[in-house]
Design an enzyme around this catalytic site. Structure first.
Site, PDB file in Angstrom:
ATOM      1  N   ARG A   1     -22.510   5.125 -24.568  1.00  7.76           N
ATOM      2  CA  ARG A   1     -23.380   6.134 -25.174  1.00  7.76           C
ATOM      3  C   ARG A   1     -24.064   6.960 -24.109  1.00  7.76           C
ATOM      4  NH1 ARG A   1     -27.958   4.214 -28.907  1.00  7.76           N
ATOM      5  NH2 ARG A   1     -28.270   2.756 -27.186  1.00  7.76           N
TER       6      ARG A   1
ATOM      7  N   SER B   1     -24.959  -3.441 -18.827  1.00  9.71           N
ATOM      8  CA  SER B   1     -25.169  -4.813 -19.327  1.00  9.71           C
ATOM      9  C   SER B   1     -24.174  -5.806 -18.751  1.00  9.71           C
ATOM     10  CB  SER B   1     -25.106  -4.827 -20.851  1.00  9.71           C
ATOM     11  OG  SER B   1     -26.047  -3.924 -21.354  1.00  9.71           O
TER      12      SER B   1
ATOM     13  N   ASP C   1     -30.029  -4.631 -20.466  1.00  5.54           N
ATOM     14  CA  ASP C   1     -30.400  -4.386 -21.876  1.00  5.54           C
ATOM     15  C   ASP C   1     -31.590  -5.243 -22.330  1.00  5.54           C
ATOM     16  OD1 ASP C   1     -28.830  -6.648 -21.677  1.00  5.54           O
ATOM     17  OD2 ASP C   1     -27.793  -6.351 -23.570  1.00  5.54           O
TER      18      ASP C   1
END
Length: 844
Positions: free
Chosen positions: A466, A530, A584
């Site tokens: 994203r 992550s 994250d």
């Protein structure tokens, strides 16, 4: 039914207490042998207190075993208890209320099985196990069903009255499951307690009810059963005498006395030949002096009362038979009614009248009435035999799931081990060997509300990638606005070269900047990455190793920020200020910290599991400086990789670990996170199936497949809203053909696995909050934990159990749990904003 063995049965509720010894033979003929002894039930027992009643039953049983020479054996017992009970299991029944001539104090609302159990324990000389509580009506049906397979109704017409029948499971909403049938105990004696029979009840019924032990209750029973028929006759005769219609209007003391006419008298007066002379004799004993006409009239009253009883009984039975016929969708039905009770058996005409009226009411049912031999005792023994088999199954299931039940002491050990591992990871001399790595993140502050501006965030952590634009406003109109675009990462890029991967990422960023029309601005950027990283500062992150299916070459051991900067340079279209590499878990903490300044811990409980928290700099020996705080990414999934929790790992955990991509690694994560729970469940189901406890002992092809049990199925199966029917559907989708019993077991297995996961996760978190409390040096700590992850958000019980465990194991901490919204996107932007703010402060 291949039940065989020796059983005891005790029967309470009629005019006598009965003890039975039942031997059941598996000789193909289904024969059984019954030996019985009867004991009186004196008024001080039926109307005393609970301890006396159950003590008396235990005494009688002990006496019976003495006479039958059974004291040296350990025997299972079936307890026939002829009163309305609420049952949730075969060996438990809570008395709803006493009926008939019983009114024992302190028993209503309690479990009668455990009361009997306690009374039996006081007898050191006998060893008896109460396995099943059976209603006498059900016992009657079972006894008769043993002799006639067609028997599906049980009927009692004696001291009390009741019926039971086999109902389709799909119609019983109180019980989960929809396959097969279950016996329903109607407790029809209470029919009419809501006023439904008021039109039929006479002044005599009302008077009898007012003088009874339970006024307003069991109104149907009071019109039918032998406890009341004699009394009804007495009340009618009394009124007729007072009106001068009998005995020249002369009332005797006996006629005024409650209970002087009993049902046995009514039976004697209605006898075919000697009825008239019996009537004269009975009336004379009551000090009444009857004429011939008086005797005929009294006989007539008896007939009216007992005939009404048979009529009402036939009508209620007709309703049950009609229901059975409708359930089966038959035009004509053959069935058998198992029947017992003194009134039916000893009254000279009762049975004939009942049969005749019933035939008229349900002409489409061919009914055989089968008298129960040995009352309900044999039935109780048969139910007990079934219970014995179920109890053995239960023991094996409990044994398989026992290792998943972690007692408080074990959870305290886990909490203390976790605490020790956190410390090892922070200390300079032990950090290299520590399993819980305690990685510094160089995130040194939480949002304070002054953050503002436009920030970019990248989120790479799975098969999607994203790019976000985040606009943060400060001051009174504090807000965060987000715009994002999702791009797929094709497999060939995930597993190609590092250059290709980062060129693809930059291509996606370029698309997004065009799309938003902001290509010219040099925006600060936060990069949520992550994967395990070693950071030397907030904008340097060295990839320790790929996980989750990524295999891009030439990346491990490299700085991801440098690789991103080089790719931006190669493209030479725009420039960005890469401020922070973000994990994250830290993003989750930051998002919640923006809303709640008390949030200093982040927790992920999803596919994987991890925790971060704000640690005092003076405790972080691996980083220079003693002032302020820094967020530590614990990477606690690796807790236990040194063997410190091996004693709580089960054989199923070992199977799952051995079959995984990284054997021996991330042991705590493999017991607590979504990616593995379904796999643990699958291993248990295979084991239970091998033991013959599930799926009829057949291991299907699909059960052999790794990973068929996704964690979302656990969430669905354990949902309280789901009936077993839906659990069966889920199992059928997985190619597992299950019965209702199977579904119950599967649900229990899922619950055991997910409960353990939540409790272990809670024990770990308790170690972190307790550490925070001691860091601050306070008696009580108030703190908020920001949480994300599908397991926490979607599982019906995980979050509740996790929270309860933290409360139990860190009692001096008041922990608030806050769901994080988009930790990896919004969180990354906030970390970038905070880093910019602190950087600017530092430059001044």
């Amino acid at each position: 039914m291949a039940q065989k063995g020796e059983f005891l049965a005790v029967d309470l509720g009629g005019s006598q207490l009965r003890a039975h010894q039942v031997k059941v033979f598996d000789d193909g003929k289904q024969s059984s042998q019954l030996e019985s002894k009867f004991y009186p039930t004196p008024k001080e027992v039926t109307q005393g207190n609970g301890a006396e009643l159950f003590g008396y039953i235990a005494d009688c049983l002990s006496d019976f075993m003495e006479t039958r020479n059974l004291k040296q054996k350990k025997l299972p017992l079936g307890f026939t208890f002829s009163f309305p009970c609420k049952q949730t299991k075969l060996d438990e029944g809570v008395l709803l209320e006493w009926t008939k001539h019983f009114r024992v104090r302190g028993v209503q609302g309690t479990d009668v099985v455990s009361s009997l159990h306690r009374a039996l324990q006081k007898h050191q000389d006998i060893d008896v196990d109460v396995l099943a509580l059976v209603n006498d009506t059900v016992g009657t049906m079972m006894t008769c069903g043993y002799d006639d397979q067609r028997c599906e109704v049980g009927l009692i017409i004696g001291t009390g009255t009741n019926a039971c029948y086999m109902e389709e499971m799909r119609h019983i909403s109180l019980v989960e499951g929809d396959e097969g049938r279950m016996c329903i105990n109607t407790e029809w004696g209470a029919f009419g307690d809501d006023g439904a029979l008021d039109d039929l009840r006479t002044e005599f019924d009302r008077e009898l009810d007012l003088g009874s032990l339970n006024p307003g209750k069991q109104l149907f029973e009071k019109m039918i059963s032998s406890l009341y028929l004699g009394e009804l006759v007495r009340l009618i005769l009394l009124k007729m005498t007072k009106e001068g219609l009998l005995f020249n209007g002369k009332v005797s003391t006996a006629l005024l006395t409650k209970g002087k006419i009993e049902t046995k008298h009514v039976s004697a007066m209605e006898k075919y030949k000697e009825g008239l002379s019996n009537t004269r004799e009975i009336l004379r004993e009551l000090k009444l002096f009857p004429s011939e006409e008086d005797c005929v009239a009294v006989q007539h009253v008896c007939t009216i009362v007992s005939f009404r009883s048979a009529n009402l009984c036939a009508a209620a039975l007709a309703a049950i038979l009609t229901r059975l016929r409708d359930n089966k969708k038959l035009l004509r039905m053959r069935t058998t009614v198992g029947i017992d009770g003194g009134l039916y058996k000893t009254h000279p005409r009762y049975a004939k009248r009942l049969h005749k009226v019933l035939r008229r009411l349900v002409p489409t049912c061919d009914v055989r009435f089968l008298l129960s031999q040995g009352g309900s005792g044999r039935g109780a023994a048969l139910v007990t035999a079934v219970a014995l088999r179920l109890a053995a199954q239960r023991r094996r299931l409990d044994a398989a799931l026992a290792p998943f039940l972690l007692p408080p002491s074990t959870l305290q050990e886990v909490r203390d081990s976790m605490r020790a591992e956190l410390e090892y990871g922070l200390k300079r001399e032990t950090q290299a060997q520590a399993t819980v790595k305690m990685l510094p993140t160089y995130v040194c502050g939480m949002p304070d509300g002054t953050e503002k501006g436009k920030f970019l965030a990248l989120d790479l952590g799975g098969t999607n990638f994203r790019v976000l634009l985040v606009k943060i406003k400060s001051g009174r109109r504090r807000s965060v606005q987000m715009y994002n675009k999702i791009f797929a990462i094709p497999l060939e890029i995930m597993q190609g070269t590092g250059e290709e991967l980062f060129d693809h990422i930059v291509q996606c960023i370029a698309d997004f900047l065009d799309y938003m029309g902001i290509k010219g601005a040099r925006l600060p950027l936060g990069f949520t990455f992550s994967f395990p990283c070693r950071q030397a500062s907030i904008d340097k992150g060295t990839l320790v190793g790929w996980t989750k299916g990524f295999k891009a070459t030439d990346c491990e051991g490299e700085d991801v920020v440098d690789m991103l900067r080089e790719a931006i340079r190669r493209r030479n279209e725009f420039d960005l200020d890469i401020v922070a590499v973000v994990n994250d878990t830290v993003g989750t903490m930051m998002t919640c910290g923006y809303e709640d300044p008390n949030c200093e811990i982040g927790l992920i409980a999803g596919t994987g599991t991890n925790v971060c928290y704000m640690e005092d700099m003076k405790n972080i020996e691996t980083v220079e400086g003693n002032e302020g705080q820094m967020c530590i990414n614990t990477e606690w999934g690796a807790f236990g990789d040194n063997g410190c929790i091996d004693h709580i790992r089960t054989k199923y955990d070992r199977e799952v670990d051995e079959g995984s991509l990284n054997p021996g690694k991330q042991r705590y994560e493999k017991m607590t996170s979504g990616m593995y729970l379904g796999e643990i469940v699958r291993q248990i189901l295979i084991d239970l199936t091998k033991q013959g406890l599930l799926f009829r002992g057949h291991i299907s092809e699909s059960l052999r497949k790794r990973g068929i049990f996704e964690t979302k199925f656990l969430s669905q199966i354990e949902s309280d809203r789901l009936a077993l029917l839906q659990v069966r559907r889920i199992l059928q989708q997985l190619g597992l053909d299950s019965t209702c019993e199977d579904s119950i077991i599967v649900k229990e297995v899922c619950a055991a696995v997910s409960t353990r996961a939540a409790r272990l996760c809670g024990a770990g978190l308790a170690a972190v909050v307790e550490k925070k409390r001691q860091n601050r040096g306070v008696e009580r700590l108030q703190i908020t934990v920001g949480v994300d992850g599908t397991l926490y958000k979607l599982h019906p019980h995980f979050s509740r159990i996790l929270q309860e465990t933290v409360k139990e194991l860190a009692p001096q901490c008041d922990v608030t749990f806050m769901l994080s919204e988009d930790g990896s996107g919004k969180g990354a932007a906030l970390i970038t904003a905070v880093a910019k703010r602190l950087h600017n402060v530092g430059q001044k």
